[in-house]
Design a protein around this motif. Structure first.
Motif: not given
Lengths: 407, 407
Positions: A52, A55, A66-67, A88-90, A138, A232-233, A251
């Motif tokens: 990312a 960004k 991850n967030t 972003i939130r994985n 989210c 990333a998305h 995803k």
């Protein structure tokens, strides 16, 4: 969710980057040592991770690798959130970037249909194409406002964005494969994150089921905001279910199945459940699916801003969830009095958010700015949050209000 | 336009970067030596200039440091063109990047109104705010298709994008300053490019007048696509006149005046005129203002692509100019037969473009793909371009067609 032993954790962290577990839903079930490790990995000053690094750092609050969320004042008024400002939130670390090098080659298995088939993204592109504007948010956005401080990322307003996804409608795909099984009650998507060998996939697999109503406007999407979906998305391919919280938008989707039952993965069975405070998630509780009506102020500033007296344009964002947002009111006195705000700009459909404006002329003093929205279905944004153990679906207007000082 | 002598050229080239004159409208009036210089400066392999080094190079054709267009296949389906893929066309080199360091401090003089005033961007932000989705398109987009090869950048389809501008409506501003002078017939905007000392400003000043009809939806804009307007696109403040070609949307605007006459600047008097082939521009000819109805195919490929036989989704973009686009037809045989295409995604209003799709199943052979659009006002995209000396306003569907081979 079962405890994960150290060797498994090591596997995870080396598979997908430095921070494999930091923001896993399983954080509360980690060993004390793993918890300590996770704590260091969620340092808010963490730099952007490699996947990312494109960004816009100044627009983001980086909670962990991850967030990361968009700052309240970084949304601007373009309706569509620029990709470099999108949160972003994985749930777990993303797969290798190699999977987006040749996005058309990515494959997805379609099951629970008359004619099960494996299709590439290139195949999907020949079937049909459409575009939808939708809020991607989210499930835990606004968790940071819960006084109970539920575990998980302490998001304020910015784990949300309004984006345009392009892909093939799931309904078009279903026509191509002869329709879904007659026993199907759910659409189940499976993420393409690599599962370390020896680990029961159900413990960490991102696999979510949504009710069949979710199919209506769902897409298998290969583009976001007019460009190929980045890793990333969720690139090369993501399931998007407009009106449903982020976790339901799978995803790097590798399998889409129409199933009689919900997924057996922990993230479905016990994760993302509206558990009462202090209780663990369980299949008997409501699953976190549709988003509720919600709004928040983005301008004139972050909470506790100091402003100059005079005229200004109070601005914000309002979303209807699964039903079009129809009205927003704004208060400058913490909810005692309300005035109807005006929507500006084009209406991008029921799943998008809208921008609103209320002109004001503020003299010296302290003001608590709040907004509350209504949708076409008649839902009103409530004053109080719905308390729950993990801090999901916060749409309380009091929680989202902000206090500013004018001098 | 008067010839510019070498010392003046030197001033220009050192003021704003390496390429001050390469894409100036005055190119045909340059000395042979200057022409040769300009030719080297419009090398299509030129790298991105510093002020645009954040652009996505793979999506762009770089004609010169002041002119770069989006590739036909780089538009995607997000409706809104991502900023890093949006074309750039500057008449002269942009001002120093210092002017966007504190955008709220930028000042604009308002004249030809009851109460002339100088306002900062910060002031403008207190007056009102709205958002408009609109096609931004260079007057000369499609010039590269003129067999007469008019001087200027040889754009194909990509000197255009659909963007969202945020700012204060000019009508709101007019209320604030007591309305325009009763003698006003034009809205005249003056760009903030520095004019080298000793040079008659009228020779290079970007100052354009549009008829009062243009005011209706015009904005003074400080945001594009949800982020502060970058220098490359006219930040800190740009006049946007929806439905009018790019040159009428004045970058780094320093003065907005409501005037009885059109600007005396060459760019208004003789530049951007619909001069007959071989004739110079003159005030008696039509000025390049409103955009006509237009469409083009973006998918399945660039001209002369080789494709595999089978099903595919033919895709493209259609704009109505100043009137909403209502219909698009697509031909795969160079215009002998037409089929109505389907619009996809949200309708962002009359000034935005729309995406269209027509499914096809192509067997081996050669196909000429074309599209033609209609707007609400009843205008139809014509087969033939309107010939003119500088290659403006090309909306010929034959010119925009592309031939592909299927094997």
């Amino acid at each position: 969710m079962k405890p994960i032993n150290t060797s498994r954790r090591t596997l995870l962290t080396t598979t997908g980057g430095a921070i494999g577990l930091a923001s896993l839903g399983a954080i509360s079930s980690l060993t004390p040592a793993a918890k300590a490790l996770a704590a260091t990995q969620t340092d808010p000053k963490t730099a952007l991770p490699a996947y990312a690094d494109w960004k816009h750092a100044d627009s983001l609050i980086v909670h962990s690798a991850n967030t990361m969320e968009t700052k309240r004042t970084a949304f601007g008024n373009g309706i569509i959130t620029p990709l470099d400002r999108l949160f972003i939130r994985n749930n777990i670390s993303p797969p290798s970037a190699e999977i987006v090098a040749d996005p058309d080659a990515w494959q997805i298995q379609i099951d629970g249909v008359k004619d099960p088939i494996t299709l590439s993204v290139a195949d999907l592109k020949t079937l049909g194409v459409t575009t939808v504007a939708m809020v991607l948010q989210c499930s835990g956005n606004g968790r940071g406002f819960f006084p109970s401080k539920p575990s998980g990322t302490q998001w304020t307003v910015g784990a949300a964005g309004c984006v345009m996804f392009t892909g093939v409608p799931v309904k078009t795909l279903l026509e191509h494969v002869g329709g879904m099984d007659s026993t199907a009650k759910y659409m189940t998507g499976t993420g393409g994150e690599p599962i370390p060998e020896g680990l029961d996939p159900n413990t960490i697999q991102v696999e979510r089921s949504v009710p069949l109503e979710g199919i209506e406007d769902a897409l298998l999407a290969w583009e976001i905001n007019g460009q190929p979906l980045p890793l990333a998305h969720g690139g090369p391919l993501r399931l998007v279910v407009p009106g449903y919280t982020g976790v339901n938008n799978i995803k790097y989707i590798k399998r889409l199945a129409f199933t009689a039952d919900q997924s057996q993965a922990n993230i479905q069975q016990s994760g993302y459940r509206m558990a009462p405070q202090g209780e663990k998630g369980a299949p008997t509780q409501a699953s976190v699916w549709e988003m509720p009506v919600k709004s928040w102020i983005t301008h004139p500033g972050e909470p506790d801003s100091q402003l100059k007296a005079g005229p200004l344009q109070i601005q914000g964002l309002a979303m209807g969830g699964t039903s079009e947002v129809t009205e927003v009111e704004v208060s400058i006195d913490g909810g005692k009095n309300w005035k109807k705000a005006e929507f500006i700009g084009p209406d991008l459909g029921p799943y998008a958010w809208r921008q609103f404006v209320l002109p004001a002329d503020l003299k010296a003093g302290t003001y608590t700015l709040a907004s509350r929205a209504k949708n076409k279905a008649g839902d009103e944004q409530p004053a109080d949050r719905l308390e729950n153990n993990r801090g999901y679906l916060n749409n309380s207007w009091t929680d989202h209000a902000l206090t500013i000082t004018v001098a």
